[in-house]
Design a protein around this motif. Sequence first.
Motif, PDB file in Angstrom:
ATOM      1  N   ILE A   1     -10.959  -4.756   4.311  1.00 36.00           N
ATOM      2  CA  ILE A   1      -9.842  -4.571   3.146  1.00 36.00           C
ATOM      3  C   ILE A   1     -10.513  -3.475   2.277  1.00 36.00           C
ATOM      4  O   ILE A   1     -11.476  -3.574   1.691  1.00 36.00           O
ATOM      5  CB  ILE A   1      -9.632  -5.663   2.304  1.00 36.00           C
ATOM      6  CG1 ILE A   1      -9.089  -6.885   3.239  1.00 36.00           C
ATOM      7  CG2 ILE A   1      -8.662  -5.411   1.367  1.00 36.00           C
ATOM      8  CD1 ILE A   1      -8.811  -8.113   2.524  1.00 36.00           C
TER       9      ILE A   1
ATOM     10  N   PHE B   1       0.891  -1.290   0.101  1.00 36.45           N
ATOM     11  CA  PHE B   1      -0.020   0.081   0.030  1.00 36.45           C
ATOM     12  C   PHE B   1       1.040   1.198  -0.014  1.00 36.45           C
ATOM     13  O   PHE B   1       1.737   1.407   0.731  1.00 36.45           O
ATOM     14  CB  PHE B   1      -1.149  -0.027   1.178  1.00 36.45           C
ATOM     15  CG  PHE B   1      -1.634   1.432   1.353  1.00 36.45           C
ATOM     16  CD1 PHE B   1      -2.712   1.576   0.526  1.00 36.45           C
ATOM     17  CD2 PHE B   1      -1.415   2.435   2.046  1.00 36.45           C
ATOM     18  CE1 PHE B   1      -3.468   2.624   0.363  1.00 36.45           C
ATOM     19  CE2 PHE B   1      -2.027   3.708   2.043  1.00 36.45           C
ATOM     20  CZ  PHE B   1      -3.124   3.712   1.034  1.00 36.45           C
TER      21      PHE B   1
ATOM     22  N   GLY C   1      -5.343  -2.714   2.710  1.00 38.66           N
ATOM     23  CA  GLY C   1      -5.739  -2.079   1.514  1.00 38.66           C
ATOM     24  C   GLY C   1      -5.640  -0.280   1.613  1.00 38.66           C
ATOM     25  O   GLY C   1      -6.313   0.495   0.803  1.00 38.66           O
ATOM     26  N   GLY C   2      -5.293   0.031   2.718  1.00 41.38           N
ATOM     27  CA  GLY C   2      -4.981   1.558   3.032  1.00 41.38           C
ATOM     28  C   GLY C   2      -6.227   1.906   4.163  1.00 41.38           C
ATOM     29  O   GLY C   2      -5.899   3.009   4.660  1.00 41.38           O
TER      30      GLY C   2
ATOM     31  N   LEU D   1     -14.836   7.901   6.757  1.00 39.76           N
ATOM     32  CA  LEU D   1     -13.735   7.052   5.514  1.00 39.76           C
ATOM     33  C   LEU D   1     -14.056   5.650   5.698  1.00 39.76           C
ATOM     34  O   LEU D   1     -13.599   4.946   5.185  1.00 39.76           O
ATOM     35  CB  LEU D   1     -12.525   7.712   5.508  1.00 39.76           C
ATOM     36  CG  LEU D   1     -12.421   8.950   4.932  1.00 39.76           C
ATOM     37  CD1 LEU D   1     -11.029   9.425   4.707  1.00 39.76           C
ATOM     38  CD2 LEU D   1     -13.151   9.356   3.393  1.00 39.76           C
TER      39      LEU D   1
ATOM     40  N   THR E   1     -11.056  -1.421  -0.924  1.00 41.34           N
ATOM     41  CA  THR E   1     -10.543  -1.537  -2.277  1.00 41.34           C
ATOM     42  C   THR E   1     -10.657  -0.282  -3.266  1.00 41.34           C
ATOM     43  O   THR E   1     -10.766  -0.182  -4.162  1.00 41.34           O
ATOM     44  CB  THR E   1     -11.716  -2.749  -3.223  1.00 41.34           C
ATOM     45  OG1 THR E   1     -12.986  -1.825  -3.070  1.00 41.34           O
ATOM     46  CG2 THR E   1     -11.743  -3.816  -2.430  1.00 41.34           C
ATOM     47  N   LEU E   2     -10.811   0.716  -2.258  1.00 41.76           N
ATOM     48  CA  LEU E   2     -10.949   2.343  -3.013  1.00 41.76           C
ATOM     49  C   LEU E   2      -9.617   2.521  -3.276  1.00 41.76           C
ATOM     50  O   LEU E   2      -8.627   2.362  -2.594  1.00 41.76           O
ATOM     51  CB  LEU E   2     -11.537   3.149  -2.107  1.00 41.76           C
ATOM     52  CG  LEU E   2     -13.145   2.788  -1.619  1.00 41.76           C
ATOM     53  CD1 LEU E   2     -13.525   3.430  -0.208  1.00 41.76           C
ATOM     54  CD2 LEU E   2     -14.002   2.943  -2.665  1.00 41.76           C
ATOM     55  N   HIS E   3      -9.648   3.419  -4.405  1.00 45.88           N
ATOM     56  CA  HIS E   3      -8.213   4.166  -4.855  1.00 45.88           C
ATOM     57  C   HIS E   3      -7.750   4.929  -3.780  1.00 45.88           C
ATOM     58  O   HIS E   3      -8.317   5.854  -3.270  1.00 45.88           O
ATOM     59  CB  HIS E   3      -8.721   5.007  -6.337  1.00 45.88           C
ATOM     60  CG  HIS E   3      -7.338   4.933  -7.057  1.00 45.88           C
ATOM     61  ND1 HIS E   3      -6.710   6.094  -6.912  1.00 45.88           N
ATOM     62  CD2 HIS E   3      -6.959   4.232  -7.751  1.00 45.88           C
ATOM     63  CE1 HIS E   3      -5.615   6.157  -7.887  1.00 45.88           C
ATOM     64  NE2 HIS E   3      -5.857   4.851  -8.589  1.00 45.88           N
ATOM     65  N   GLY E   4      -6.234   4.728  -3.384  1.00 46.44           N
ATOM     66  CA  GLY E   4      -5.775   5.365  -2.537  1.00 46.44           C
ATOM     67  C   GLY E   4      -6.007   5.112  -1.139  1.00 46.44           C
ATOM     68  O   GLY E   4      -5.907   5.842  -0.060  1.00 46.44           O
ATOM     69  N   GLY E   5      -6.827   4.122  -0.960  1.00 49.51           N
ATOM     70  CA  GLY E   5      -7.272   3.389   0.444  1.00 49.51           C
ATOM     71  C   GLY E   5      -8.449   3.812   0.951  1.00 49.51           C
ATOM     72  O   GLY E   5      -9.213   4.715   0.578  1.00 49.51           O
TER      73      GLY E   5
ATOM     74  N   ASP F   1      -4.985  10.829  -3.610  1.00 44.90           N
ATOM     75  CA  ASP F   1      -6.510  10.877  -3.223  1.00 44.90           C
ATOM     76  C   ASP F   1      -6.679  10.268  -1.843  1.00 44.90           C
ATOM     77  O   ASP F   1      -7.712  10.032  -1.399  1.00 44.90           O
ATOM     78  CB  ASP F   1      -7.389  10.286  -4.223  1.00 44.90           C
ATOM     79  CG  ASP F   1      -7.022   9.013  -4.492  1.00 44.90           C
ATOM     80  OD1 ASP F   1      -5.970   8.529  -4.298  1.00 44.90           O
ATOM     81  OD2 ASP F   1      -7.722   8.482  -5.442  1.00 44.90           O
ATOM     82  N   THR F   2      -5.551   9.783  -1.258  1.00 44.22           N
ATOM     83  CA  THR F   2      -5.709   9.142   0.100  1.00 44.22           C
ATOM     84  C   THR F   2      -6.115   9.986   1.063  1.00 44.22           C
ATOM     85  O   THR F   2      -5.831  10.924   1.262  1.00 44.22           O
ATOM     86  CB  THR F   2      -4.319   8.382   0.520  1.00 44.22           C
ATOM     87  OG1 THR F   2      -3.945   7.778  -0.540  1.00 44.22           O
ATOM     88  CG2 THR F   2      -4.230   7.769   1.756  1.00 44.22           C
TER      89      THR F   2
ATOM     90  N   GLU G   1     -16.034   7.431  -8.295  1.00 43.62           N
ATOM     91  CA  GLU G   1     -15.941   6.319  -7.427  1.00 43.62           C
ATOM     92  C   GLU G   1     -16.762   5.933  -6.431  1.00 43.62           C
ATOM     93  O   GLU G   1     -17.368   4.936  -6.421  1.00 43.62           O
ATOM     94  CB  GLU G   1     -14.344   6.277  -6.907  1.00 43.62           C
ATOM     95  CG  GLU G   1     -13.978   4.934  -6.229  1.00 43.62           C
ATOM     96  CD  GLU G   1     -12.604   5.025  -5.677  1.00 43.62           C
ATOM     97  OE1 GLU G   1     -12.168   6.049  -4.844  1.00 43.62           O
ATOM     98  OE2 GLU G   1     -11.976   3.921  -5.801  1.00 43.62           O
TER      99      GLU G   1
ATOM    100  N   LEU H   1      -4.650   3.209   7.573  1.00 48.31           N
ATOM    101  CA  LEU H   1      -4.275   4.484   7.857  1.00 48.31           C
ATOM    102  C   LEU H   1      -5.103   5.112   8.800  1.00 48.31           C
ATOM    103  O   LEU H   1      -4.740   6.150   9.464  1.00 48.31           O
ATOM    104  CB  LEU H   1      -4.330   5.142   6.437  1.00 48.31           C
ATOM    105  CG  LEU H   1      -2.958   5.122   5.483  1.00 48.31           C
ATOM    106  CD1 LEU H   1      -3.330   5.916   4.141  1.00 48.31           C
ATOM    107  CD2 LEU H   1      -1.751   4.928   6.023  1.00 48.31           C
TER     108      LEU H   1
END
Lengths: 394, 101
Positions: free
Chosen positions: B95, A318, B13-14, B56, B97-101, A323-324, A337, B17
Motif C-alpha cells: 500500500i 484513489f 494506495g496508487g 517508483l 502512503t505517498l502523496h499521489g500514490g 504529483d502522481t 516527502e 498504477l
Amino acid sequence: MCQVDEEYNSPLEHKSLPAVSKKCMKCKEGTAVLIIRVGDAFCRSCFKEYFIHKFRAMLGKNRVIFPGEKVLLAVSGGPASSCMLAQVQEGLSRDAPKKLRFMPGIIYIDEGGVCGQNAEEREKAVVQLESIFRMTGFPYHIVPLEQVFTLPESVLEPVYSREQPGSSYKAAVDQHIRTEVTRGHGEPAVEETQDAVGRLSLQASTYKPEHKLALEGLFSSLKTLTAKQDMLQILRHHLILHTARINGYSKVMIGDSCTRLAIKLLTNISLGRGAALAADTAFSDSRYGDVVMVRPMRDYSSKEIGFYNRLFEVQSVFIPGLDTKTADKASIQRLTESFVVKLQADFPSTVSTVYRTSEKLHTACPPQSSTTEAAAKCLLCLCALDTKAGKLQH
Amino acid sequence: MAAPIAIHLEFGGGAELLFDGVKEHHVTLPSQSEPWDVKQLLVWIRENLLKERPELFVQGDSVRPGILVLINDADWELMGELEYQLQDQDNIVFISTLHGG
C-alpha cells in the motif's frame, strides 16, 4: 568525520529482526499485527482501541469543537481523510455519554480539471465517493474546483464579526444541554431538511466551460509543479472556506496526518513560508476568523492510518493528483516527502521529531488582535505578511 | 529444490498504477533451488509484473520507502521483512502512503 560511514553502517544493516509472531505489548496475549513505534507491537484489537481512543483524546484535549456545532469534514478520498470520516462516524454511533456531539457534513473538492482527468474519470471518482458519503448519512457537498472563479471577493477577507457561541468550552456544553432539554426532538428534523435542501442545490451546481478553460489557463501559466501544487492548495482552501461559510459550518476538519504535517513543515520552510508555519501546521488554525480549520488526524502516522484502513476496511478512493507518477525531484513538495520518508525508514523517530517541533510553534500575535492589522494579510493565504521583516534586515 | 508456490499479491494506495491499474494478482512463482523470500519476490515483481517506472516501486533491494508491506495482514517488520520465506497461498499487500500514490 571521514569515518561516519564506517561507524554507522553496521548498526543500520544488521537491524535485529524481531521473532515471528511476537506478542502484543499491550494485552500480552494477542498476536501482534503491526509495529507502531520501535518495539511497540500491537495486536488487532488493541490497535483498534488505541486508534479510536487517540481520535477522541485529540478532540477532548483541544476542546475547540462545541456540542451541536456544524463541522465540515474535508474529504479528498485519500486514506487519511477517509479514515477521519470513519472516526467521526464511529464517534457519533457511540452511546450517550461517549458520543461525539457535533453535526458533521462532508465536502469533496473535485480537482480533476487540473490533474489531467477527463470528464468520465471525474464522474467515476465522484460516483465512488458519493456512495461512501451516502452511507454515512451526513449531508455532503461535491464542489468542482472550477467554481473557485464564482467565489465572491469577500472570501479573501477574514471575518471576525460573528460572536463565537459561548467563549468557553464549558459554557458551550452547558448551553447545549439546556437547548437539548428544551427543544426536544422537533427541531433537529427541521435542520435535517435544511441540510437536504442545501445538498440538493449544491449537487446540482456544476462548472461552466469558460471556468474550466480559465482554470486550465491559470495552471498552464504556472511553470513548475511546485507552484501548481501550492496554487491548488490555496484554491482548495478558498472553496472549502466559502462552502463552510454559506452553509453555516464554523469548523472544518482537515485530515493531515503527522507524516503529512512533517512534510508540510519542511516544505513550507523551503517555500519561504516560515512565518506562517504555526498556522499551516497547528491543531487549530483561526486565520479565517469565523471558520476555524482543525486537524484531528495530526497524531497518526501514515503507517497507522494505512494499517487501520486495511484491517478495518475503511474505504478510500484513489484519485490521481498533480504529483502522481512523478519523480522524486519533480517538485519541492515531492522532494521533501521523499527526504522525510526515506529518513523515516532508517531512523523511525524522524517524523515525530519534526512534528513535535511544529507543536511548539505559535503565532506571535493572535489574528484577532486589531482591525488595522487586517490590511497586512496575505491576499491568498490570509496569513500575516512577513515582508517587513525582510526589509528591516537590508 | 523448492516446489513452485502460488501467492496472492495486492497493490493499493496508487501503487496499482504501476501495474496497469490492476490491484490483485494471483501469481505462481517457479520452483528454484532455495526457498523464495521477499527479497527475491521483489526482483521477480520488477521483472515480471511492473509495467513502468520501476524506481517508483523498488529502490535498492527493498520497496520504496513510504510503501507499506503486509504479509498475511500483518506488518512485514514483524515477519523479518526481506528475509521472510514465502509459503504457498501467502497474501502479500503493498500500500502506497505517498502523496499521489
